[in-house]
Scaffold this motif. Structure first.
Motif, PDB file in Angstrom:
ATOM      1  N   VAL A  66      31.770 -41.642 -13.885  1.00 26.01           N
ATOM      2  CA  VAL A  66      32.762 -41.180 -14.868  1.00 26.01           C
ATOM      3  C   VAL A  66      33.432 -39.889 -14.419  1.00 26.01           C
ATOM      4  O   VAL A  66      34.629 -39.706 -14.664  1.00 26.01           O
ATOM      5  CB  VAL A  66      32.189 -41.060 -16.301  1.00 26.01           C
ATOM      6  N   THR A  67      32.698 -38.994 -13.771  1.00 27.75           N
ATOM      7  CA  THR A  67      33.344 -37.767 -13.306  1.00 27.75           C
ATOM      8  C   THR A  67      34.283 -38.054 -12.141  1.00 27.75           C
ATOM      9  O   THR A  67      35.311 -37.387 -11.999  1.00 27.75           O
ATOM     10  CB  THR A  67      32.312 -36.683 -12.939  1.00 27.75           C
ATOM     11  N   ALA A  68      33.990 -39.055 -11.325  1.00 28.63           N
ATOM     12  CA  ALA A  68      34.884 -39.425 -10.221  1.00 28.63           C
ATOM     13  C   ALA A  68      36.231 -39.937 -10.727  1.00 28.63           C
ATOM     14  O   ALA A  68      37.242 -39.790 -10.048  1.00 28.63           O
ATOM     15  CB  ALA A  68      34.214 -40.479  -9.331  1.00 28.63           C
ATOM     16  N   LYS A  69      36.241 -40.495 -11.943  1.00 26.82           N
ATOM     17  CA  LYS A  69      37.525 -40.963 -12.494  1.00 26.82           C
ATOM     18  C   LYS A  69      38.236 -39.868 -13.284  1.00 26.82           C
ATOM     19  O   LYS A  69      39.260 -40.112 -13.907  1.00 26.82           O
ATOM     20  CB  LYS A  69      37.343 -42.234 -13.329  1.00 26.82           C
ATOM     21  N   GLY A  70      37.702 -38.651 -13.238  1.00 29.62           N
ATOM     22  CA  GLY A  70      38.375 -37.503 -13.843  1.00 29.62           C
ATOM     23  C   GLY A  70      37.888 -37.083 -15.214  1.00 29.62           C
ATOM     24  O   GLY A  70      38.466 -36.188 -15.831  1.00 29.62           O
ATOM     25  N   VAL A  71      36.819 -37.690 -15.713  1.00 26.04           N
ATOM     26  CA  VAL A  71      36.268 -37.299 -17.011  1.00 26.04           C
ATOM     27  C   VAL A  71      35.452 -36.024 -16.816  1.00 26.04           C
ATOM     28  O   VAL A  71      34.597 -35.954 -15.928  1.00 26.04           O
ATOM     29  CB  VAL A  71      35.385 -38.420 -17.606  1.00 26.04           C
ATOM     30  N   ARG A  72      35.726 -35.020 -17.631  1.00 23.25           N
ATOM     31  CA  ARG A  72      34.943 -33.787 -17.586  1.00 23.25           C
ATOM     32  C   ARG A  72      33.717 -33.981 -18.469  1.00 23.25           C
ATOM     33  O   ARG A  72      33.834 -34.228 -19.665  1.00 23.25           O
ATOM     34  CB  ARG A  72      35.775 -32.608 -18.074  1.00 23.25           C
ATOM     35  N   LEU A  73      32.544 -33.865 -17.885  1.00 27.14           N
ATOM     36  CA  LEU A  73      31.277 -34.085 -18.578  1.00 27.14           C
ATOM     37  C   LEU A  73      30.532 -32.754 -18.655  1.00 27.14           C
ATOM     38  O   LEU A  73      30.144 -32.187 -17.636  1.00 27.14           O
ATOM     39  CB  LEU A  73      30.457 -35.131 -17.827  1.00 27.14           C
ATOM     40  N   ARG A  74      30.387 -32.257 -19.904  1.00 28.08           N
ATOM     41  CA  ARG A  74      29.719 -30.965 -20.115  1.00 28.08           C
ATOM     42  C   ARG A  74      28.555 -31.143 -21.078  1.00 28.08           C
ATOM     43  O   ARG A  74      28.633 -31.913 -22.024  1.00 28.08           O
ATOM     44  CB  ARG A  74      30.698 -29.942 -20.691  1.00 28.08           C
ATOM     45  N   ARG A  75      27.508 -30.362 -20.818  1.00 24.98           N
ATOM     46  CA  ARG A  75      26.309 -30.376 -21.662  1.00 24.98           C
ATOM     47  C   ARG A  75      25.925 -28.930 -21.936  1.00 24.98           C
ATOM     48  O   ARG A  75      25.854 -28.119 -21.013  1.00 24.98           O
ATOM     49  CB  ARG A  75      25.169 -31.089 -20.935  1.00 24.98           C
ATOM     50  N   ALA A  76      25.677 -28.616 -23.198  1.00 24.77           N
ATOM     51  CA  ALA A  76      25.199 -27.286 -23.574  1.00 24.77           C
ATOM     52  C   ALA A  76      23.865 -27.456 -24.286  1.00 24.77           C
ATOM     53  O   ALA A  76      23.704 -28.361 -25.112  1.00 24.77           O
ATOM     54  CB  ALA A  76      26.202 -26.585 -24.487  1.00 24.77           C
ATOM     55  N   ARG A  77      22.933 -26.571 -23.941  1.00 28.42           N
ATOM     56  CA  ARG A  77      21.600 -26.633 -24.523  1.00 28.42           C
ATOM     57  C   ARG A  77      21.293 -25.319 -25.227  1.00 28.42           C
ATOM     58  O   ARG A  77      21.353 -24.257 -24.605  1.00 28.42           O
ATOM     59  CB  ARG A  77      20.560 -26.892 -23.437  1.00 28.42           C
ATOM     60  N   ILE A  78      20.965 -25.403 -26.502  1.00 25.57           N
ATOM     61  CA  ILE A  78      20.511 -24.244 -27.262  1.00 25.57           C
ATOM     62  C   ILE A  78      18.984 -24.268 -27.200  1.00 25.57           C
ATOM     63  O   ILE A  78      18.371 -25.268 -27.585  1.00 25.57           O
ATOM     64  CB  ILE A  78      21.004 -24.298 -28.716  1.00 25.57           C
TER      65      ILE A  78
END
Length: 175
Positions: A66-78
Motif C-alpha cells: 500500500v505504501t508503494a502505491k502512494g498511501v501514507r501509513l501512520r501509526r501513533a501509540r499512546i
C-alpha cells in the motif's frame, strides 16, 4: 458490531487511496497469533534488520504494497511510562514496520491528558471511514465497529493529528 477476518482487513487497507492512520492507546494487547513471538522475546530473542524472513508476515508485505502505491501509513501509540512489558516488546520490532513503509510515533500518556480522544483504538482510512477496534480489559479483541459518519471521522482525524504532533518519532523514542 462486526467480526473481521485478517483477509477482510487486508482488503480494507488495500482500498485506501491516500492515507491510513492507526491510533493505539492500550498498554497491553492479547493477540493469540503473537503468543509464540512474545514468549520468544521474553526469552531473549530479538528480530534483526538482516533477517527479514523472520519479520511479521503477511502484515509487512501489505504495508509495502500500500505504501508503494502512494498511501501514507501512520501509526501513533499512546503509552504509559515506564512502559509495560508488551510495549517494550512492541518497541523492539517496530523497526520492521518502518522498514516496510509505516511512519510510527510514540506519545507518553502523561502528555495526552489534555487531548480529546475516542474511547477505543481506531484506524481511519482516507479521512472518511473509521474502524474502531474494541478490546476487553485484558487487551483481547472483542469486536470491530465501522462508521463513515463524517462527524466521527473528523473527530478521529483531529485526535490522531493532535497525538501525532506531540509524539516522538520511533527512532528518537526509547523504552
Amino acid at each position: 458490531m462486526a467480526s473481521q477476518s485478517l483477509s477482510s482487513f487486508t482488503e480494507l487497507i488495500r482500498s485506501a487511496d491516500r492515507s491510513a492512520v492507526h491510533l493505539e492507546m492500550r498498554d497491553v494487547y492479547a493477540i493469540p497469533n503473537e503468543d509464540e513471538r512474545f514468549a520468544a522475546w521474553r526469552n531473549g530473542h530479538r528480530l534483526t534488520p538482516d533477517d527479514r524472513a523472520s519479520w511479521w508476515r503477511p502484515w509487512l508485505d501489505v504495508v509495502q504494497e500500500v505504501t508503494a502505491k502512494g498511501v501514507r501509513l501512520r501509526r501513533a501509540r499512546i503509552v504509559s511510562e515506564p512502559p509495560s512489558e508488551y510495549i517494550r516488546y512492541e518497541h523492539s520490532f517496530t523497526f520492521t514496520n518502518i522498514a516496510a513503509g509505516e511512519e510510527i510515533r510514540w506519545l507518553p500518556r502523561r502528555l495526552a491528558s489534555s487531548l480529546p480522544l475516542p474511547g477505543n483504538d481506531f484506524w481511519l482510512f482516507d479521512g472518511r471511514l473509521v474502524q474502531f477496534n474494541v478490546s476487553d480489559g485484558d487487551g483481547r479483541w472483542v469486536h470491530t465497529d465501522q462508521t463513515d459518519d463524517q462527524g466521527t471521522a473528523g473527530f478521529c482525524a483531529d485526535a490522531f493529528e493532535a497525538v501525532w504532533d506531540l509524539a516522538t518519532p520511533h527512532d528518537k523514542y526509547t523504552v
